[in-house]
Design an enzyme around this catalytic site. Structure first.
Site, mmCIF file in Angstrom:
data_model
loop_
_atom_site.group_PDB
_atom_site.id
_atom_site.type_symbol
_atom_site.label_atom_id
_atom_site.label_comp_id
_atom_site.label_asym_id
_atom_site.label_seq_id
_atom_site.Cartn_x
_atom_site.Cartn_y
_atom_site.Cartn_z
ATOM 1 N N CYS A 215 0.885 9.062 -0.418
ATOM 2 C CA CYS A 215 0.757 7.603 -0.496
ATOM 3 C C CYS A 215 0.633 7.185 -1.947
ATOM 4 C CB CYS A 215 -0.518 7.140 0.230
ATOM 5 S SG CYS A 215 -0.461 7.344 1.999
ATOM 6 N N CYS B 2 -2.417 12.379 4.082
ATOM 7 C CA CYS B 2 -3.119 11.682 5.163
ATOM 8 C C CYS B 2 -2.249 11.544 6.410
ATOM 9 C CB CYS B 2 -3.608 10.312 4.695
ATOM 10 S SG CYS B 2 -2.308 9.063 4.585
ATOM 11 N N CYS C 52 3.099 10.852 4.685
ATOM 12 C CA CYS C 52 2.244 11.304 3.587
ATOM 13 C C CYS C 52 1.789 12.736 3.864
ATOM 14 C CB CYS C 52 1.050 10.378 3.430
ATOM 15 S SG CYS C 52 -0.127 10.938 2.183
ATOM 16 N N GLY D 129 6.670 -20.486 -7.133
ATOM 17 C CA GLY D 129 7.845 -19.779 -7.623
ATOM 18 C C GLY D 129 8.365 -20.298 -8.946
#
Lengths: 230, 289, 256
Positions: B265, B243, B240, B31
């Site tokens: 998506c 799909c 979606c 970080g």
């Protein structure tokens, strides 16, 4: 309660050629509990100077000013602040307050700074303002807009809010009408009864005669008088 | 296949070594923003110059590279960078998340869970999460050093005060291993939970700002929030349309000028794989065999 | 006498700061006690701002010690000093722009110090901010406005709320009423006096305005050329000044 010994004071005016003006020498004063002493003497004789020295407002050159257990001539500012908060009250001729603060607050402030609750402090302030005949509609206003007599009474209310063991009164009855003068004299008598030691300046001779136990002529404390005696 | 006019993966070996040192430091201090001497790359800032340099420093001839831009393998940015490394490093490329060993990404984490051995390289525009409220770099460095992170919550407070909820939807600040506050790059906050405890190595490169930072595998990453306004990894409340997946991150696509729209998506590889498996959404075209 | 057994909150010993050959402040020593307001007066360039910066840990003095509750703030590490600065201490700047985040709402400004010390409950932070806006006489309805939408006096009151929300013990004030209209000044002075009394704050107040010093300060230090030339009870220094410079300063002012 108040004891002054061999006190002297002079002013050095650095910006006027360093002129040294002696204003007091060898002053002595003792005020017991429950006693009221009037300072007398012609205008300019040093009554106000002595009062201001007891208040810690003017520095002493030499000598001692004892109020309770504290010698103001030696005390630190912090000790003087505590003394003024708890022991020594002062009713001056002039009202010096933060503009915009309501009168009720001004009078309650000495108690608030001692840690009193708001309700308790304001109740005492209300009693005093009512007793001194300040109309209730003015209590929420700042005293800076008041007449001279009204300001004087606000000052008195403030000075008597806390039962100080020692009190300084500078012309407490000047510019007051008969009714209010009577109220103030009663407050002074009440303070004496509870044991306060009081030093005052009174031009009002009848008032002086009524509340004061003794007169002390400050003319005797002037440096000229000392030289004459020596 | 490699263009002989370039060193392997475009950057010279000394530069790659310098970047690897920064990467190792970043891995060692998760970080923490490590400064590095960012090079001029043959593409403009904002096109992923930081990510490209990190990828160049990581690639080996045996690697298989995938590049995505907002989840898609077929947008200009993704296609250009993939072509760049195909030409300068001659590595294999793929669009399949599962087949890639190195994935460079702009603004998404793939839907398919990453596995040990994979490296995910993020393109970062502004690495400093405190920049929003404190413009002085000298001061933000000091705040990181002394863990003075109250300011980060001021930003979230402002969000709630203005919008009734934490409206920060991307580049949502996180705290790494209870120490450094980090900008996860402009990924949607939906992806934030995937940052934490991830088996893959995650590397972040900011070219213009010359900073690299990193998350080693299985690092704990927590999204900042308030007790009474907890972090929520939100997404559009649809499935979606191609799909039918109800749990993936969706893009909204306007289909005509009469208000018609569809949700698909954002991860094209994920969507295609599902459709190949026979999943169908609301607007999926009928498959003719 | 009560509370005379306490120890000083701040002890300053022989503090000096030079800028090359020029003196910032020289050999300054004093004690500050809990609940006390110390005024530092003097004209521009007298060293009062340098002294304040050294006391508040914003500038490193060349010599001397500053003991806060017995801990030397000059010798302590920067992280420790910064922790003090956002917990026990507060700093009120003359220009509210220097002490506020102008792009952050009033509530966010007040809440920042709470969040800096770990507050993580939005509702509680907002409640504290609302309470403090009330205490500095800013309507609760303005909590989501930014400081730019406020008047100068309101900005200054917001800065005070932002500083006092974590109940500090020691507040440094640099000309807090400078740049405000006289009527607005009065309101602020009243507010400050009330807060000092109710919260038992110790204050170091730098001002060139003797009227402000008289109304707020218990004690005064007069500075000239980097040196403290006079030090005493506020009304005593103003009514019976001893040093030539103080006499000049006091006589140059219209009725304080």
């Amino acid at each position: 309660m108040i004891e002054i010994e061999n006190l002297s004071k002079s002013f050095t005016l650095h910006n006027q050629g360093g002129a040294v003006i002696p204003v007091m020498a060898g002053a002595h004063l003792r005020v017991a509990r429950g006693e009221c002493v009037a300072l007398t003497g012609a205008s300019g004789a040093g009554k106000s100077t002595l009062m201001r020295m007891i208040w810690g407002n003017y520095l002493a050159d030499a000598g001692a000013i004892r109020v309770g257990d504290l010698d103001l001539a030696q005390a630190s500012p912090r000790e003087i602040i505590a003394l003024r908060r708890e022991v020594l009250g002062y009713v001056s001729q002039f009202l010096r307050v933060v503009p915009r603060v309501p009168t009720l607050r001004v009078v309650a402030e000495p108690l608030l700074s001692l840690g009193a609750g708001e309700a308790e402090a304001e109740a005492r302030a209300r009693d005093l303002l009512a007793m001194l005949n300040i109309p209730e509609r003015l209590w929420a206003l700042s005293p800076t807009t008041f007449s001279g007599g009204e300001q004087q009474r606000v000052n008195i209310a403030r000075g008597f809010a806390h039962p100080y063991p020692a009190l300084l009164l500078d012309e407490p009855t000047a510019s007051l009408d008969a009714t209010n003068r009577e109220v103030v004299l009663a407050l002074i008598e009440e303070a004496k009864t509870r044991g306060a030691a009081i030093v005052g300046i009174f031009h009002d001779e009848a008032a002086r005669a009524r509340v004061c136990d003794r007169k002390v002529d400050v003319t005797g404390f002037s440096p000229q008088a000392r030289r004459g005696a020596a | 296949m490699s263009d002989q006019a370039f060193n392997f993966a475009y950057l010279d070996e000394a530069t790659k070594r310098m970047i690897r040192r920064a990467l190792l430091k970043g891995i060692a201090v998760p970080g923490y923003q490590v400064p590095f001497a960012s090079r001029e790359m043959p593409m403009p800032y904002g096109w992923g110059t930081g990510g490209v340099q990190v990828t160049a420093a990581c690639l080996t001839p045996e690697d298989t590279l995938k590049v995505i831009d907002q989840g898609a393998d077929d947008t200009t940015n993704a296609v250009s960078i993939r072509a760049f490394f195909a030409r300068t490093a001659g590595v294999e490329t793929t669009t399949r998340t599962g087949e890639a060993s190195v994935i460079q990404t702009r603004h998404r984490i793939p839907e398919e869970p990453l596995v040990e051995g994979q490296i995910l390289v993020y393109q970062v525009p502004i690495p400093e999460p405190l920049r929003f409220l404190e413009p002085r770099e000298s001061e933000t460095r000091k705040m990181h050093a002394l863990e003075e992170y109250g300011l980060m919550h001021v930003k979230l407070y402002e969000d709630i005060a203005r919008h009734g909820e934490i409206s920060t939807a991307y580049a949502y600040p996180v705290r790494v291993e209870g120490r450094y506050v980090m900008d996860p790059s402009p990924i949607p906050k939906f992806d934030n939970p995937k940052l934490s405890d991830n088996p893959a190595i995650q590397l972040f490169g900011a070219g213009r700002e010359q900073r690299i930072y990193a998350l080693p595998p299985y690092t704990q990453v927590v999204s900042l929030d308030f007790e009474d306004h907890p972090f929520v990894a939100s997404k559009a409340e649809h499935s979606c349309d191609l799909c039918g997946c109800g749990t993936s991150y969706l893009d909204e696509v306007i289909t005509d000028d009469r208000g018609g729209r569809m949700f698909v998506c954002s991860d094209t590889d994920f969507c295609e794989t599902r459709r190949a498996q026979g999943h169908r959404g609301r607007l999926a075209p009928e498959e003719r065999t | 006498m009560k509370d005379m057994g306490e120890t000083p909150l701040l002890q300053v010993e022989a503090l000096s700061k030079r800028y090359g050959a020029r003196i910032g402040c020289a050999d300054v020593s004093f004690d500050l006690w809990p609940g006390e307001v110390l005024g530092i007066v003097g004209e521009s360039g007298s060293g009062k701002s340098t002294l304040l910066s050294c006391l508040a840990g914003q500038m490193a003095p060349d010599q001397g010690r500053v003991l806060y509750q017995g801990r030397d703030t000059v010798a302590m590490s920067e992280p420790e000093r910064r922790v003090l600065a956002r917990t026990d201490w507060a700093f009120v700047h003359q220009n509210p722009r220097d002490g506020l985040r102008m792009g952050v709402s009033a509530g966010g400004n007040v809440g920042e110090r709470l969040m800096a010390v770990g507050a993580r409950n939005y509702g509680a932070i907002r409640e504290a901010a609302t309470d403090w806006l009330g205490r500095v006489e800013i309507e609760a309805g303005r909590i989501d406005d930014r400081p730019r939408q406020f008047s100068g006096g309101m900005q200054q009151r917001l800065q005070i709320a932002r500083n006092l929300v974590t109940a500090p013990k020691l507040v440094f004030m640099d000309e807090p009423t400078g740049g405000l209209d006289v009527s607005v000044q009065a309101r602020l002075l009243d507010l400050l006096r009330g807060l000092v009394r109710d919260m038992g704050l110790s204050v170091i107040l730098v001002t060139h305005d003797l009227a402000v010093a008289r109304l707020l300060a218990d004690r005064l230090m007069v500075m000239q050329g980097g040196h403290v030339i006079e030090h005493g009870l506020t009304d005593q220094v103003l009514d019976d000044p001893q040093a030539p410079y103080t006499q000049l300063l006091v006589s140059s002012v219209l009725q304080v």
